[in-house]
Design an enzyme around this catalytic site. Structure first.
Site, PDB file in Angstrom:
ATOM      1  N   LYS A 185      19.325 -16.186  73.769  1.00 53.29           N
ATOM      2  CA  LYS A 185      19.691 -16.097  75.182  1.00 53.29           C
ATOM      3  C   LYS A 185      21.074 -16.718  75.431  1.00 53.29           C
ATOM      4  CE  LYS A 185      15.949 -14.082  75.210  1.00 53.29           C
ATOM      5  NZ  LYS A 185      14.664 -14.049  75.811  1.00 53.29           N
TER       6      LYS A 185
HETATM    7  C1  LIG Z   1      13.228 -13.650  75.640  1.00 55.42           C
HETATM    8  C2  LIG Z   1      12.522 -13.058  76.776  1.00 55.42           C
HETATM    9  C3  LIG Z   1      11.323 -13.587  77.245  1.00 55.42           C
HETATM   10  C4  LIG Z   1      10.566 -14.676  76.530  1.00 55.42           C
HETATM   11  O1  LIG Z   1      11.292 -15.851  76.322  1.00 55.42           O
HETATM   12  P1  LIG Z   1      10.696 -16.987  75.377  1.00 55.42           P
HETATM   13  O2  LIG Z   1      11.467 -18.211  75.761  1.00 55.42           O
HETATM   14  O3  LIG Z   1      10.977 -16.564  73.962  1.00 55.42           O
HETATM   15  O4  LIG Z   1       9.258 -17.129  75.637  1.00 55.42           O
HETATM   16  C5  LIG Z   1      10.752 -13.020  78.372  1.00 55.42           C
HETATM   17  N1  LIG Z   1      11.331 -11.990  79.009  1.00 55.42           N
HETATM   18  C6  LIG Z   1      12.475 -11.442  78.577  1.00 55.42           C
HETATM   19  C7  LIG Z   1      13.092 -10.305  79.332  1.00 55.42           C
HETATM   20  C8  LIG Z   1      13.105 -11.943  77.440  1.00 55.42           C
HETATM   21  O5  LIG Z   1      14.227 -11.371  77.005  1.00 55.42           O
END
Ligand SMILES: *Cc1c(COP(=O)(O)O)cnc(C)c1O
Length: 380
Positions: A185
């Site tokens: 992210k």
């Molecule tokens: C990465 C992601 C998640 C989940 O995030 P985590 O921290 O890995 O649980 C949920 N929704 C979207 C759109 C994502 O890209």
């Protein structure tokens, strides 16, 4: 032969100072949730114009807790978009509710609010849209609709920390908002997530839901009234997250420069469907991914062959995302191929190209050249 290290499609950028900060936390003797969690939450709250924020050990946990906070469970429906990550489907089902999928826009990939409105019924309790990099869900229309129909909004903002709507950060307004700090992210805490809420009472409720459901009683003992989870974020992770948050503007600026270069250089024949082009400087959009739709109907080889060919050149790609309604779990709710045409076309032909703050302009050029070349060679 000298080998070039593979170009990953996502990668965190951790500096030596952060690594030294983590060593300090490790030596402090307090390594699980403590003062650094408080500090990270305070900075996130500032980022969200003072709204209460609590961190958890993933965005997936944040979504689960958000659903619990809204008291959504068996018999309830949550309207959501099938062009999103598995978290969305999984957590709705895990709390016992029913996912109601609607289609998305082919280019922005954001949920179609007209279809949301059409699917609101007596059992609808929440709308859970996922914001896509490059273009947010229409926030005015979304929150107006939710207010008018008396339902909650849980914004899955995992991909868009740093995006703005009319000059305000995502998270600074609305109802419940979740962020992810997974290494792919915009900023990372290794694993981690956050939930933005409306008031102090909701923040206290998260504190219980993320830590065994425990409430502290005046006599110094503890009680549990709800089976809470174990979703607290350790201080080691919070220290990293805090350092990363300070660098968010710099990371977003670099990502944007790389995206501008993609838009300038990416050209194939036949054409791919590109994300919405940035409207201009300071447009408030963040870019976590650069995902295109391959013109597969006009190619002699499929997406797997495309991804393998790029991988052979050291270019790693991803698929974001497989249609949730066509997963084995999603089909249990009665969905079939043909139900959500845009979602399915994206799911069948999307490829996420490398994009992260550590990339160079030459990396973008290399990816563009590899795409142009493959598509030219395998044109039908
Ligand atoms: C990465 C992601 C998640 C989940 O995030 P985590 O921290 O890995 O649980 C949920 N929704 C979207 C759109 C994502 O890209």
């Amino acid at each position: 032969m000298p080998s070039v290290p593979p170009l990953k499609f996502a990668s965190p950028l951790l500096d030596e100072e952060t690594i030294a900060d983590v060593a300090q936390v490790l030596r402090s003797g307090h390594i699980t949730s403590g003062p650094w969690v408080d500090a990270f939450e305070r900075e996130l709250s500032r980022f969200c114009d003072g709204r209460p924020v609590r961190v958890l050990n993933s965005a997936t946990a944040a979504v689960e807790v958000a659903l619990q906070l809204a008291e959504i469970g068996p018999g309830d429906e949550v309207i959501t978009c099938a062009q999103s990550f598995f978290t969305v489907l999984n957590m709705i089902v895990k709390v016992g509710a029913t996912p109601v999928f609607v289609d998305c826009d082919l280019v922005t990939r954001n949920i179609d609010l007209a279809q949301v409105e059409a699917r609101i019924g007596p059992r609808t309790r929440a709308i859970m849209p996922t914001h896509w990099p490059g273009s947010l869900v229409d926030m005015d229309a979304l929150h107006e609709l939710a207010r008018r129909r008396g339902i909650r909004v849980i914004e899955d903002a995992a991909l868009v920390i740093g995006s703005q709507w009319k000059g305000r950060n995502v998270g600074a307004f609305g109802d419940l908002v979740t962020f992810s700090f997974h290494p792919n992210k915009n900023i990372t805490s290794i694993e981690g997530g956050a939930l933005v809420v409306n008031d102090a009472a909701e923040a206290r409720r998260i504190e219980a839901l993320r830590f065994h459901g425990i409430e502290r009683l005046p006599d110094g003992t503890r009680d549990v009234a709800f089976p809470g989870g174990k979703f607290n974020l350790p201080d080691v992770n919070a220290r990293i997250g805090l350092a990363q948050l300070a660098r968010l503007p710099e990371f977003l600026c670099r990502r944007r420069a790389l995206v501008d270069r993609y838009f300038a250089r990416f050209s194939t024949d036949p054409a791919c469907v590109l994300p919405p082009p940035p409207p201009g400087a300071n447009d408030g959009q963040s870019w976590n991914m650069f995902s295109v739709l391959l013109p597969i109907a006009d190619l002699t080889l499929d997406r797997k062959a495309f991804r393998d060919a790029l991988a052979a050149e050291g270019i790693m790609t991803g698929v974001s995302y497989e249609a949730l309604h066509l997963s084995t779990l999603g089909r249990r709710f009665g969905y079939h191929r043909g139900d959500l045409p845009n979602t399915e076309r994206i799911s069948d032909s999307t490829v996420t190209l490398p994009l992260h703050a550590a990339m160079t302009d030459a990396d973008v050029d290399r990816v563009c050249a590899a795409c142009t070349d493959f598509i030219a060679r395998h044109k039908r």
